[in-house]
Motif scaffolding. Sequence first.
Motif, PDB file in Angstrom:
ATOM      1  N   LEU A  77      16.551   3.610   8.962  1.00 43.84           N
ATOM      2  CA  LEU A  77      17.972   3.769   9.253  1.00 43.84           C
ATOM      3  C   LEU A  77      18.308   5.195   9.670  1.00 43.84           C
ATOM      4  CD1 LEU A  77      19.625   1.492   6.573  1.00 43.84           C
ATOM      5  CD2 LEU A  77      19.023   0.975   8.917  1.00 43.84           C
ATOM      6  N   MET A  78      17.584   6.176   9.108  1.00 46.75           N
ATOM      7  CA  MET A  78      17.862   7.566   9.476  1.00 46.75           C
ATOM      8  C   MET A  78      17.476   7.831  10.929  1.00 46.75           C
ATOM      9  SD  MET A  78      18.980   9.051   6.701  1.00 46.75           S
ATOM     10  CE  MET A  78      18.672  10.806   6.742  1.00 46.75           C
ATOM     11  N   GLU A  79      16.484   7.085  11.417  1.00 48.29           N
ATOM     12  CA  GLU A  79      15.999   7.375  12.771  1.00 48.29           C
ATOM     13  C   GLU A  79      16.632   6.480  13.822  1.00 48.29           C
ATOM     14  OE1 GLU A  79      11.737   7.406  12.651  1.00 48.29           O
ATOM     15  OE2 GLU A  79      11.713   9.317  11.581  1.00 48.29           O
ATOM     16  N   LEU A  80      17.645   5.722  13.446  1.00 45.56           N
ATOM     17  CA  LEU A  80      18.324   4.878  14.429  1.00 45.56           C
ATOM     18  C   LEU A  80      18.919   5.755  15.520  1.00 45.56           C
ATOM     19  CD1 LEU A  80      20.289   2.409  12.138  1.00 45.56           C
ATOM     20  CD2 LEU A  80      18.268   1.911  13.494  1.00 45.56           C
TER      21      LEU A  80
ATOM     22  N   LEU B  29      26.487  -3.630  15.709  1.00 41.41           N
ATOM     23  CA  LEU B  29      25.255  -4.400  15.877  1.00 41.41           C
ATOM     24  C   LEU B  29      24.121  -3.468  15.484  1.00 41.41           C
ATOM     25  CD1 LEU B  29      25.923  -6.179  19.260  1.00 41.41           C
ATOM     26  CD2 LEU B  29      25.103  -7.334  17.206  1.00 41.41           C
ATOM     27  N   LEU B  30      23.240  -3.971  14.648  1.00 38.94           N
ATOM     28  CA  LEU B  30      22.101  -3.171  14.213  1.00 38.94           C
ATOM     29  C   LEU B  30      20.834  -3.892  14.635  1.00 38.94           C
ATOM     30  CD1 LEU B  30      20.765  -0.922  12.472  1.00 38.94           C
ATOM     31  CD2 LEU B  30      21.128  -2.371  10.491  1.00 38.94           C
ATOM     32  N   ASN B  31      20.032  -3.222  15.437  1.00 43.91           N
ATOM     33  CA  ASN B  31      18.755  -3.789  15.856  1.00 43.91           C
ATOM     34  C   ASN B  31      17.658  -2.910  15.271  1.00 43.91           C
ATOM     35  OD1 ASN B  31      16.482  -4.717  17.123  1.00 43.91           O
ATOM     36  ND2 ASN B  31      17.126  -4.201  19.198  1.00 43.91           N
ATOM     37  N   SER B  32      17.055  -3.377  14.182  1.00 44.21           N
ATOM     38  CA  SER B  32      16.061  -2.547  13.505  1.00 44.21           C
ATOM     39  C   SER B  32      15.115  -3.433  12.712  1.00 44.21           C
ATOM     40  CB  SER B  32      16.754  -1.574  12.561  1.00 44.21           C
ATOM     41  OG  SER B  32      15.804  -0.947  11.722  1.00 44.21           O
ATOM     42  N   LYS B  33      13.907  -2.922  12.524  1.00 43.13           N
ATOM     43  CA  LYS B  33      12.969  -3.631  11.653  1.00 43.13           C
ATOM     44  C   LYS B  33      13.491  -3.656  10.221  1.00 43.13           C
ATOM     45  CE  LYS B  33       8.721  -2.639  14.161  1.00 43.13           C
ATOM     46  NZ  LYS B  33       7.625  -1.663  14.203  1.00 43.13           N
ATOM     47  N   ALA B  34      14.412  -2.758   9.911  1.00 42.65           N
ATOM     48  CA  ALA B  34      14.982  -2.721   8.558  1.00 42.65           C
ATOM     49  C   ALA B  34      15.730  -4.016   8.248  1.00 42.65           C
ATOM     50  CB  ALA B  34      15.911  -1.526   8.412  1.00 42.65           C
TER      51      ALA B  34
ATOM     52  N   VAL C 152      22.459   5.204   3.526  1.00 42.10           N
ATOM     53  CA  VAL C 152      22.456   5.848   4.835  1.00 42.10           C
ATOM     54  C   VAL C 152      23.833   5.654   5.440  1.00 42.10           C
ATOM     55  CG1 VAL C 152      21.385   5.939   7.105  1.00 42.10           C
ATOM     56  CG2 VAL C 152      20.002   5.423   5.094  1.00 42.10           C
ATOM     57  N   ILE C 153      24.441   6.764   5.840  1.00 45.01           N
ATOM     58  CA  ILE C 153      25.838   6.719   6.281  1.00 45.01           C
ATOM     59  C   ILE C 153      25.930   7.061   7.766  1.00 45.01           C
ATOM     60  CG2 ILE C 153      28.076   7.857   6.003  1.00 45.01           C
ATOM     61  CD1 ILE C 153      26.993   8.093   2.947  1.00 45.01           C
ATOM     62  N   TYR C 154      26.626   6.218   8.514  1.00 43.90           N
ATOM     63  CA  TYR C 154      26.802   6.459   9.943  1.00 43.90           C
ATOM     64  C   TYR C 154      28.264   6.599  10.290  1.00 43.90           C
ATOM     65  CZ  TYR C 154      22.256   6.239  12.032  1.00 43.90           C
ATOM     66  OH  TYR C 154      20.997   6.551  12.421  1.00 43.90           O
ATOM     67  N   THR C 155      28.547   7.516  11.175  1.00 40.31           N
ATOM     68  CA  THR C 155      29.892   7.675  11.692  1.00 40.31           C
ATOM     69  C   THR C 155      29.788   7.577  13.207  1.00 40.31           C
ATOM     70  OG1 THR C 155      30.368   9.140   9.880  1.00 40.31           O
ATOM     71  CG2 THR C 155      31.879   9.202  11.723  1.00 40.31           C
TER      72      THR C 155
ATOM     73  N   THR D 182       0.841  -1.195   0.000  1.00 40.19           N
ATOM     74  CA  THR D 182       0.000   0.000   0.000  1.00 40.19           C
ATOM     75  C   THR D 182       0.876   1.245   0.000  1.00 40.19           C
ATOM     76  OG1 THR D 182      -1.515  -1.259   1.381  1.00 40.19           O
ATOM     77  CG2 THR D 182      -1.973   1.086   1.138  1.00 40.19           C
ATOM     78  N   PRO D 183       0.797   2.061  -1.033  1.00 42.27           N
ATOM     79  CA  PRO D 183       1.554   3.313  -1.009  1.00 42.27           C
ATOM     80  C   PRO D 183       0.935   4.273   0.008  1.00 42.27           C
ATOM     81  CG  PRO D 183       0.800   2.774  -3.230  1.00 42.27           C
ATOM     82  CD  PRO D 183       0.041   1.912  -2.283  1.00 42.27           C
ATOM     83  N   ARG D 184       1.769   4.902   0.784  1.00 40.74           N
ATOM     84  CA  ARG D 184       1.282   5.858   1.785  1.00 40.74           C
ATOM     85  C   ARG D 184       2.195   7.068   1.806  1.00 40.74           C
ATOM     86  NH1 ARG D 184      -2.990   4.665   4.157  1.00 40.74           N
ATOM     87  NH2 ARG D 184      -3.455   2.600   4.972  1.00 40.74           N
ATOM     88  N   LYS D 185       1.630   8.148   2.242  1.00 38.07           N
ATOM     89  CA  LYS D 185       2.443   9.361   2.353  1.00 38.07           C
ATOM     90  C   LYS D 185       3.367   9.266   3.565  1.00 38.07           C
ATOM     91  CE  LYS D 185       0.692  12.257  -0.856  1.00 38.07           C
ATOM     92  NZ  LYS D 185       1.172  11.731  -2.128  1.00 38.07           N
ATOM     93  N   ASP D 186       2.879   8.640   4.639  1.00 41.39           N
ATOM     94  CA  ASP D 186       3.676   8.537   5.860  1.00 41.39           C
ATOM     95  C   ASP D 186       4.412   7.201   5.793  1.00 41.39           C
ATOM     96  OD1 ASP D 186       4.714   8.721   8.326  1.00 41.39           O
ATOM     97  OD2 ASP D 186       2.887   8.128   9.376  1.00 41.39           O
ATOM     98  N   PRO D 187       5.614   7.207   5.313  1.00 40.50           N
ATOM     99  CA  PRO D 187       6.187   5.962   4.831  1.00 40.50           C
ATOM    100  C   PRO D 187       6.896   5.112   5.883  1.00 40.50           C
ATOM    101  CG  PRO D 187       7.579   7.806   4.255  1.00 40.50           C
ATOM    102  CD  PRO D 187       6.544   8.319   5.199  1.00 40.50           C
ATOM    103  N   GLU D 188       6.987   3.849   5.542  1.00 41.66           N
ATOM    104  CA  GLU D 188       7.736   2.878   6.320  1.00 41.66           C
ATOM    105  C   GLU D 188       8.843   2.438   5.378  1.00 41.66           C
ATOM    106  OE1 GLU D 188       6.488  -1.471   7.599  1.00 41.66           O
ATOM    107  OE2 GLU D 188       5.033   0.005   8.306  1.00 41.66           O
ATOM    108  N   MET D 189       9.902   3.204   5.306  1.00 40.84           N
ATOM    109  CA  MET D 189      10.900   2.971   4.278  1.00 40.84           C
ATOM    110  C   MET D 189      12.233   2.556   4.882  1.00 40.84           C
ATOM    111  SD  MET D 189       9.407   3.556   1.407  1.00 40.84           S
ATOM    112  CE  MET D 189      10.593   3.999   0.139  1.00 40.84           C
ATOM    113  N   PHE D 190      12.978   1.846   4.079  1.00 43.25           N
ATOM    114  CA  PHE D 190      14.321   1.413   4.464  1.00 43.25           C
ATOM    115  C   PHE D 190      15.127   2.571   5.030  1.00 43.25           C
ATOM    116  CE2 PHE D 190      18.747   0.924   2.957  1.00 43.25           C
ATOM    117  CZ  PHE D 190      19.106  -0.205   3.665  1.00 43.25           C
ATOM    118  N   GLU D 191      15.230   3.655   4.231  1.00 44.76           N
ATOM    119  CA  GLU D 191      16.095   4.751   4.672  1.00 44.76           C
ATOM    120  C   GLU D 191      15.517   5.463   5.889  1.00 44.76           C
ATOM    121  OE1 GLU D 191      14.623   4.345   1.832  1.00 44.76           O
ATOM    122  OE2 GLU D 191      13.974   6.208   0.880  1.00 44.76           O
ATOM    123  N   GLN D 192      14.151   5.432   5.979  1.00 48.26           N
ATOM    124  CA  GLN D 192      13.506   6.064   7.121  1.00 48.26           C
ATOM    125  C   GLN D 192      13.917   5.375   8.418  1.00 48.26           C
ATOM    126  OE1 GLN D 192      11.319   8.535   6.504  1.00 48.26           O
ATOM    127  NE2 GLN D 192      10.595   8.946   8.587  1.00 48.26           N
TER     128      GLN D 192
END
Lengths: 492, 305
Positions: free
Chosen positions: A308-311, B148-153, B297-300, A296-306
């Motif tokens: 990882l960016m919020e780690l 270590l990466l803990n993510s739904k990704a 996505v790049i991490y330092t 389902t395409p959505r505006k509020d996305p569940e994306m790979f980069e999203q």
Amino acid sequence: MLNTTHTNQDLKIGEIRFVQHFLPSFSAGEYTLSIKQSVSGTGIKESIPANENYNQSHQFAVQADRFSIKPADIVTLFPPNANQGSYENCLPHIVLSNRALPWERELVTGVAPKVPGKGQVDEDYPSWMALLSFSASDFPVGTPSITSQSGTIADLIPTSGVGGKLPTNYTCYDGLVAHGKLALEHGEALDTPIVYIDIPADLFNSIAPSIDDLKLLAHGRTVEQSKKSEEQLDGAQNRDYSVIVGNRLAESGTTSFVHLVCLDGMGKYLPSGKDYNTTVVNETVRLVSMRNWQYTPRKDPEMFEQYLMELNNKIELSGTGQRKTVPDGANGMLRIPPLENSAKDNGVTAVNKALNFGYTAMPHLTRVGEETVSWYRGPLLPVSEPIAINETFPKFNSDSLLRFNSDNKMLDVSYASAWELGRLSALNTSVFAQDLYLWKKRQKQGIVNDVEQGLMQEKWSELLPFDSTQTAKNIVGNVAKIVGKQTKSTNS
Amino acid sequence: MIDQVEKAERLKQLYSDVPSLKAVIKQITTADPGRAEAEMDELNNLSRWTAKWRLLYNLPYNYLVPDGRMLPDESIRFFSIDQHWLDCLIDGAFSIGTSSSNDTQLMKALEPILTASTKLNVGGIRTGLLGNVLEFTEQNPTNVTGLLLNSKAVKGWPSMQVDGFADVAKTIPLKLLRMSCLSPNTLLCLFDGTVKTVDMHLPGEGLHFGFDALDQSGKVTFSHKMRYTSDVNGQTAGSEIPNVSVPLTFRSGSKKVVDVTALASNMLTQLTAAKAVPENWTSAEFGMEMVLGNPHVIYTPTEST
């Protein structure tokens, strides 16, 4: 990084080559191999009749998936199944590990890949598999949408005579019956289970790709593997894949249902002509669905980069519902975040110092039965440079590796735990335990033999056939050198 | 007959002196080349187990991450490996089956051999998984770091790739020693060297296809940026051609079905106009053109003590 070379150059690390297609050496079907040998010439013995032909023939069949696909052959579904994300602008695709599969059958019966002229590249050959996307909005409210139905091959064959169950006014694979008889392939029977979908003719005509489209919607890939996780590796440096791309975008907020369908021999029923307006199918088209998934395409996305960016951030929702990200305080190193300190301290500074080095306080039941708390740290240090400790091995018990932390008057059980874990792991790995035991035993045996030989030589050297000084000369280097030698020979 | 008392005496003498015991082992293993080869095979079998332990294979997760707060959900954590901790582990593993004082002396002589062989095997474990002949690394990895990466990704994109670099500018790539999932959401990566930057991205076969959407007050239009299909004009194949794109052509009707044939011929026209005429125009070139840029996505890691 991307490359479309038609030659077979080596790929660099992480490189990808796009390949027009991987044509199978044999397409699916039955083959007869005939060998004819004739003997002629002068001087042939009379026992061999002149100009006699010797014939031998051998029949074989090449099997290829037609109505089902092995789950292991599917590498990736994109977008991932049941995923929501900003996929409005994306075409769905599927990656298959069987590199020749999309070109193994004839989309148009009787049209095989052309052999190119010298120095020319192949012509594009249409794939017999396609991705059809259906949207919830394709069906007026109250009418049934596309549903996968379980059935058998009999459901694909017209009701006339040969045991089929396909209603009239349906368009389906007509190559399954030839001259009034079943024409199934090896491994197929009327009761072979399949999954099929029924598509209304006008919907099929508006979304099905044309033959020319199908020439472009599948291609091959060669990918260099050295950056993959182990779960994905299969013992090869380069891996070939085939990729099938869909031809339809999905509406935002509307679920899209994607089916990988078999179009074996269906070329003549596909829309053709300019604007795809030449169409020839009956009321309903029945196709075998080999795999289906939805997104389902959505505006509020569940994306790979999203993700990882919020780690390493805590997500906080403000009063107005806006997302705000706050760093989690561990600075990206593997340790427990420091405790909050007050003016009184109460030892928090000392504890934080330990946490900073990756320590965790663990309950510890000592040998005398006393319950206490000790520091433990695993092999993973939250600092970028390793620490150097010089200690001699072997140890003969874990207690000799217990340390006392004079800062906070607690025991440090890290290295002692490591030693115990090693011991338990070895005992738990019976192959290793046996091999180690045998190795030690053989070394010991060797030493005893050596001593015995020494004794024998001293006492009866003049009687023995060998020269002890010669043996001594053969003793070269040390064990480290053997290892070194092995290194060289393996590298060369 | 050999005098058993004298034999026992000599053995006792030998076992009391580790250096001369080592010399005897050397003598036994080097005097006979055939024997030495068999010894190496045996040693390699043993040290592949120990090398795997040195790469944290088969170790309980709780020993690696003893507290959940160290690696909460949706986090990435960096570390370096404490080689001494692993020395202790291997020493513990080596200690089994030791009962007499003779055995302990023998261990002192044998353990350095296993240790040396183990370290040589560490670099080859992943190489072996790639189907290549196991080769000993010239220098055994002494400085192993990782993440270590803990993510739904991790679960959602299992084919994710992680590149490690020894510098922030991403010019010195590090050898990947191990990359595997400890649980569906937890990925472990080990690098040979100090990792300063990691680049996480999706792999080549997972590249996806699509268009750039332009939303002009509710009316969305799609177009696609073109790429060079071969190395021309000093450009590398796959890189974008500046300011050259094609509009997306839909089939008639409102079902957002792409007119693939028209799109492909528009692409060829654009490439020709941009003086980047492809050598061939087949499904391979079309497939490459259709690829949308892949997010990196790049991490330092930032270290503070």
